[in-house]
Design a protein around this motif. Structure first.
Motif, PDB file in Angstrom:
ATOM      1  N   GLY A 125       0.818  -1.214   0.000  1.00 24.73           N
ATOM      2  CA  GLY A 125       0.000   0.000   0.000  1.00 24.73           C
ATOM      3  C   GLY A 125       0.851   1.263   0.000  1.00 24.73           C
ATOM      4  O   GLY A 125       0.561   2.228  -0.713  1.00 24.73           O
ATOM      5  N   ARG A 126       1.926   1.237   0.779  1.00 20.45           N
ATOM      6  CA  ARG A 126       2.814   2.413   0.824  1.00 20.45           C
ATOM      7  C   ARG A 126       3.515   2.642  -0.506  1.00 20.45           C
ATOM      8  O   ARG A 126       3.737   3.786  -0.918  1.00 20.45           O
ATOM      9  N   ARG A 127       3.864   1.555  -1.149  1.00 15.57           N
ATOM     10  CA  ARG A 127       4.502   1.707  -2.468  1.00 15.57           C
ATOM     11  C   ARG A 127       3.499   2.282  -3.479  1.00 15.57           C
ATOM     12  O   ARG A 127       3.866   3.107  -4.321  1.00 15.57           O
ATOM     13  N   LEU A 128       2.244   1.853  -3.386  1.00 15.31           N
ATOM     14  CA  LEU A 128       1.214   2.430  -4.267  1.00 15.31           C
ATOM     15  C   LEU A 128       1.029   3.915  -3.969  1.00 15.31           C
ATOM     16  O   LEU A 128       0.908   4.739  -4.884  1.00 15.31           O
ATOM     17  N   ASP A 129       1.021   4.262  -2.688  1.00 14.22           N
ATOM     18  CA  ASP A 129       0.891   5.676  -2.315  1.00 14.22           C
ATOM     19  C   ASP A 129       2.039   6.493  -2.897  1.00 14.22           C
ATOM     20  O   ASP A 129       1.840   7.599  -3.404  1.00 14.22           O
ATOM     21  N   ALA A 130       3.261   5.929  -2.798  1.00 11.58           N
ATOM     22  CA  ALA A 130       4.429   6.639  -3.324  1.00 11.58           C
ATOM     23  C   ALA A 130       4.321   6.812  -4.838  1.00 11.58           C
ATOM     24  O   ALA A 130       4.681   7.858  -5.388  1.00 11.58           O
ATOM     25  N   MET A 131       3.773   5.798  -5.508  1.00 13.21           N
ATOM     26  CA  MET A 131       3.654   5.863  -6.966  1.00 13.21           C
ATOM     27  C   MET A 131       2.646   6.920  -7.403  1.00 13.21           C
ATOM     28  O   MET A 131       2.879   7.682  -8.350  1.00 13.21           O
ATOM     29  N   THR A 132       1.503   6.981  -6.720  1.00 13.27           N
ATOM     30  CA  THR A 132       0.430   7.873  -7.178  1.00 13.27           C
ATOM     31  C   THR A 132       0.560   9.285  -6.612  1.00 13.27           C
ATOM     32  O   THR A 132      -0.177  10.174  -7.032  1.00 13.27           O
ATOM     33  N   ILE A 192      -5.243   7.374 -11.022  1.00 11.97           N
ATOM     34  CA  ILE A 192      -4.751   6.875  -9.730  1.00 11.97           C
ATOM     35  C   ILE A 192      -5.410   5.544  -9.392  1.00 11.97           C
ATOM     36  O   ILE A 192      -4.744   4.561  -9.042  1.00 11.97           O
ATOM     37  N   TYR A 193      -6.734   5.517  -9.511  1.00 15.17           N
ATOM     38  CA  TYR A 193      -7.509   4.312  -9.209  1.00 15.17           C
ATOM     39  C   TYR A 193      -7.063   3.164 -10.122  1.00 15.17           C
ATOM     40  O   TYR A 193      -6.756   2.056  -9.664  1.00 15.17           O
ATOM     41  N   SER A 194      -6.969   3.445 -11.402  1.00 18.82           N
ATOM     42  CA  SER A 194      -6.619   2.412 -12.383  1.00 18.82           C
ATOM     43  C   SER A 194      -5.210   1.870 -12.167  1.00 18.82           C
ATOM     44  O   SER A 194      -4.991   0.654 -12.160  1.00 18.82           O
ATOM     45  N   PHE A 195      -4.253   2.756 -11.983  1.00 16.84           N
ATOM     46  CA  PHE A 195      -2.864   2.309 -11.783  1.00 16.84           C
ATOM     47  C   PHE A 195      -2.741   1.449 -10.523  1.00 16.84           C
ATOM     48  O   PHE A 195      -2.051   0.427 -10.517  1.00 16.84           O
ATOM     49  N   SER A 196      -3.406   1.875  -9.443  1.00 18.04           N
ATOM     50  CA  SER A 196      -3.315   1.115  -8.188  1.00 18.04           C
ATOM     51  C   SER A 196      -3.929  -0.267  -8.341  1.00 18.04           C
ATOM     52  O   SER A 196      -3.360  -1.277  -7.905  1.00 18.04           O
ATOM     53  N   GLN A 251     -13.064   8.472  -3.084  1.00 14.04           N
ATOM     54  CA  GLN A 251     -13.570   9.766  -2.610  1.00 14.04           C
ATOM     55  C   GLN A 251     -12.934  10.927  -3.393  1.00 14.04           C
ATOM     56  O   GLN A 251     -13.614  11.906  -3.724  1.00 14.04           O
ATOM     57  N   ILE A 252     -11.645  10.807  -3.687  1.00 15.38           N
ATOM     58  CA  ILE A 252     -10.986  11.836  -4.501  1.00 15.38           C
ATOM     59  C   ILE A 252     -11.679  11.945  -5.851  1.00 15.38           C
ATOM     60  O   ILE A 252     -11.902  13.041  -6.376  1.00 15.38           O
ATOM     61  N   GLY A 253     -12.053  10.802  -6.416  1.00 15.11           N
ATOM     62  CA  GLY A 253     -12.752  10.804  -7.694  1.00 15.11           C
ATOM     63  C   GLY A 253     -14.105  11.485  -7.623  1.00 15.11           C
ATOM     64  O   GLY A 253     -14.516  12.191  -8.562  1.00 15.11           O
ATOM     65  N   ILE A 254     -14.806  11.282  -6.523  1.00 13.58           N
ATOM     66  CA  ILE A 254     -16.115  11.929  -6.353  1.00 13.58           C
ATOM     67  C   ILE A 254     -15.934  13.432  -6.157  1.00 13.58           C
ATOM     68  O   ILE A 254     -16.584  14.245  -6.818  1.00 13.58           O
ATOM     69  N   ASP A 255     -15.025  13.794  -5.258  1.00 14.30           N
ATOM     70  CA  ASP A 255     -14.830  15.207  -4.933  1.00 14.30           C
ATOM     71  C   ASP A 255     -14.365  16.013  -6.139  1.00 14.30           C
ATOM     72  O   ASP A 255     -14.701  17.202  -6.270  1.00 14.30           O
TER      73      ASP A 255
END
Lengths: 222, 222
Positions: free
Chosen positions: B82-89, B98-102, B143-147
């Motif tokens: 999860g942390r590596r995904l956070d670092a990537m996005t 972001i959603y798709s890459f993760s 939520q980021i996608g909705i906002d």
């Protein structure tokens, strides 16, 4: 053979057969109760024979092993539900409606009966009995949607797996938290979008009045 | 503190601390190996202490119980991913991307490393450690996608549960059958549709070149 013909014209050995079927059902019901309380791992032959009030020797007249029993419980519960869904959607023309109604009933059954819901969730996505009962039906309904030009997807197996996995995950989320709203329509709406129905139409289809799930005639029960 | 400063300027008791951390890691690695082979149920303190070549008494210096160890394994594996995904996005602007890459990286990690994939699938949808590591991240990204007006959905929790359940079910389908094609992009495409992206755009986004998942610096590893 329906139950009435059994009673009006019992075949040779009919009484013994009915007795055997009653014992088998008692074992199955004891196993279903245990599975709902403690999950499939908690089912042991000892627990089930005590619950059904029979001896361990008797158990082996009906089931080869503990795993054989667990498989039978799954077939009993899920396959009967699958048949009721088949009976409900028989004769319906629109693949999107068939898919939506079936998904809503599967979800609704779980959230309105937490024993059944936890049973499904505990079995999990890798459980073969569950996969065998629901997977081919989902694939069949999705394929009908593709063949009729209603669904716009390429990979039936992927869509079927996603349907099944998201079903169990949403059930779990509902049962494990203090959600109060039945997620059945929102779940179906999401999957209709996934197979290519526009958001507006997906919402409309997923909120149509839900037909009642028919009971199966005795002769078709497992 | 990075590993190099540890070596160049060991703190008081540093040698003993490093030894303790090495022992803890040996236990964790033995448990991860066992979990991959036999699933979480197969992890016992005896199996793990034999695998790590330590005494049972030593085990309890590091973990309170068998369940405590299993939780630590999950946190170790999934939280680091999860942390590596956070670092990537981090710094990416488009929620759909972001959603798709993760999602693609999560799926790709499982199908390219079956040990990891079976580990996830066996834990299942009801596993708290897995839910706690992945659920909040999925909810955050949705939520980021909705906002930002990118996603058109009403229920973040439902979408998060469906994301997670379908992830594990598609992993299972891939690992359990003779599928050869990596389902990562098709999986992400399906979920982009679910959150309201049009089919054409979902296909395009889900097939963009996938950024490499960065390694975490030693200081950020658990």
């Amino acid at each position: 053979m329906t139950q009435s013909t059994t009673f009006s014209n019992p075949p040779s050995g009919g009484r013994r057969e009915r007795k055997a079927e009653q014992t088998r059902r008692r074992i199955l019901e004891a196993a279903k109760k245990q599975m709902a309380q403690g999950g499939p791992e908690s089912i042991t032959i000892q627990v089930v024979t005590e619950g059904a009030d029979i001896g361990q020797g008797t158990f082996y007249n009906y089931f080869k092993s503990r795993d054989d029993l667990v498989d039978a419980v799954i077939v009993d519960v899920v396959e009967n539900l699958g048949r009721r869904l088949d009976a409900m959607t028989h004769g319906m023309a629109d693949a999107a409606e068939i898919y939506s109604f079936s998904l809503r009933h599967l979800m609704h059954t779980a959230v309105s009966d937490p024993v059944w819901g936890w049973f499904m969730v505990r079995l999990g996505i890798a459980q073969e009995g569950l996969l065998n009962a629901l997977g081919p039906r989902a694939s069949r309904d999705i394929q009908i949607g593709i063949d009729s030009g209603r669904f716009d997807i390429e990979d039936v197996k992927l869509a079927s797996a996603m349907t099944f996995g998201s079903l169990l995950a949403v059930m779990h989320d509902y049962l494990d938290t203090d959600r109060k709203e039945d997620p059945s329509s929102a779940y179906a709406e999401s999957l209709l979008r996934m197979v290519g129905i526009t958001p507006a139409e997906a919402k409309e289809i997923a909120n149509r009045p839900l037909p009642i799930l028919p009971e199966l005639p005795q002769s078709e029960l497992l």
